[in-house]
Design an enzyme around this catalytic site. Sequence first.
Site, PDB file in Angstrom:
ATOM      1  N   ASN A  27       8.066   3.130  -9.514  1.00 34.35           N
ATOM      2  CA  ASN A  27       7.961   2.115  -8.361  1.00 34.35           C
ATOM      3  C   ASN A  27       8.718   0.706  -9.194  1.00 34.35           C
ATOM      4  OD1 ASN A  27       7.466   0.047  -6.603  1.00 34.35           O
ATOM      5  ND2 ASN A  27       5.153   0.584  -6.407  1.00 34.35           N
ATOM      6  N   ARG A 108      10.016   4.967  -5.362  1.00 34.71           N
ATOM      7  CA  ARG A 108       9.302   4.425  -3.960  1.00 34.71           C
ATOM      8  C   ARG A 108      10.455   3.639  -3.413  1.00 34.71           C
ATOM      9  NH1 ARG A 108       5.397  -0.483  -3.304  1.00 34.71           N
ATOM     10  NH2 ARG A 108       4.848  -0.400  -1.161  1.00 34.71           N
ATOM     11  N   HIS A 197       3.253   1.188   3.941  1.00 32.45           N
ATOM     12  CA  HIS A 197       2.143   1.844   3.298  1.00 32.45           C
ATOM     13  C   HIS A 197       2.108   3.346   3.883  1.00 32.45           C
ATOM     14  CE1 HIS A 197      -0.214  -1.969   2.741  1.00 32.45           C
ATOM     15  NE2 HIS A 197       0.591  -1.994   1.617  1.00 32.45           N
ATOM     16  N   ARG A 258      -1.452 -12.700   2.500  1.00 30.34           N
ATOM     17  CA  ARG A 258      -0.682 -13.025   3.910  1.00 30.34           C
ATOM     18  C   ARG A 258      -1.434 -13.095   5.270  1.00 30.34           C
ATOM     19  NH1 ARG A 258       1.902  -7.100   2.564  1.00 30.34           N
ATOM     20  NH2 ARG A 258       2.655  -7.462   0.586  1.00 30.34           N
ATOM     21  N   GLU A 401      -0.571   7.514  -3.909  1.00 30.64           N
ATOM     22  CA  GLU A 401       0.826   7.381  -3.596  1.00 30.64           C
ATOM     23  C   GLU A 401       1.793   7.799  -4.578  1.00 30.64           C
ATOM     24  OE1 GLU A 401       1.692   3.525  -1.168  1.00 30.64           O
ATOM     25  OE2 GLU A 401      -0.146   3.103  -2.462  1.00 30.64           O
TER      26      GLU A 401
END
Length: 415
Positions: A27, A108, A197, A258, A401
């Site tokens: 990643n 990813r 996601h 956010r 993940e």
Amino acid sequence: MNPVTGVGERPSEHSAFGAHGSVLVINSGSSSVKYQLVNPVGGEAIASGLVERIGEDDGIVSHTFAGNTTRRTGAVSDHGAALRLVLGLFDEVGPDLEEAHVVAVGHRVVHGGAVFSEPALVDEAVEHAIEEISPLAPLHNPANLRGIQVARELLPDVPHVAVFDTAFFSTLPTAASTYALDRVVAAEHGVRRYGFHGTSHQYVSGKVARVLGRRLGDLNQIVLHLGNGASASAVRGGVAVETSMGLTPLEGLVMGTRTGDIDPAVIFHLHRNAGMSVDEIDELLNRRSGLKGLSGENDLREIHRLVAEGDDDARGALDVYVHRLRKYIGAYYAVLGRVDVVTFTAGVGENDDIVRALACEGLQNLGIAIDPARNEGRKKQPTIISPDWAPTLVMVVPTNEELAIARQAVALVEG
């Protein structure tokens, strides 16, 4: 084993490297590279590590194998230097990648746009397509692509597979993926809901079915991926039909830094009346808002501490956070018509029993409730936290993940 007390899948009978080899999952971020060497059969991480502060003089490298962590500090000039350090640590402290029989490298990639609805075997055409999509994810895709390019140079004899965060949500119905924007403008600039996601939402919804011994196709699920970034999904029969994030990961739930959902006219207002540029507003909405903007803290552990001390800003931030969560649970109940399972996952979802309890508070008329004793504490195994009487199960299921990427990479490579 009773899922109330924690349900795990049967341990693998394979060796650490697995009967079919291992997958190196990478990643690559703008200033970091996170990696795991994964046994895709047994599911365990054989080794893992992180390179931070790429491009700075005070880079940090950590590599964990066999219970021991090796750390290095010093300048890491770029992603090429970072991955060379990683491969050097595999050679130096193990495990040996040749003995691990790496069958694929899984990468990813945050945004697949409308181009990628499933994993892709990387070649020059795929690299070019990822680059073309980069305007949709300027903070993520260029770094993801650089990681792919460097890894292909350093590991040229192993197939490389790109796994896209947005792919699981390529199934969204048109009514869910379409913004009510001028259709010509939207089509020309790729403006639609893509969702993010997706690897986590797909893994967790599938894991729920396996843990319960139910057919995935029979279950209607709401999955709440709650970390510093947060998203919700509605999954009908294993197929995503709605999600909270949109063109970018900014939309939806309140997050660490956010805003989540906000009136787009706020942007015009700040530009016209506060004299803020587009870049300044981008920075504000993505990095200086959410829990941090409301309370000064983006870590919910700190927010809970401040709430306990009577801090009104922290209390307000928590109230806004859980209000948005409850609103999405109710909305997705309406989308699905029937909800069999609501699942919490990721850092906050797995570890924060206060947030889980507050998110489900007042939803008893929808058949959604939490048993305080079952909910208490962190959950490292899939766990049912709803009372026996509740018609809708509420669960905590740890996400993975890296394992999901590893398994998708192997499935593609082995055909």
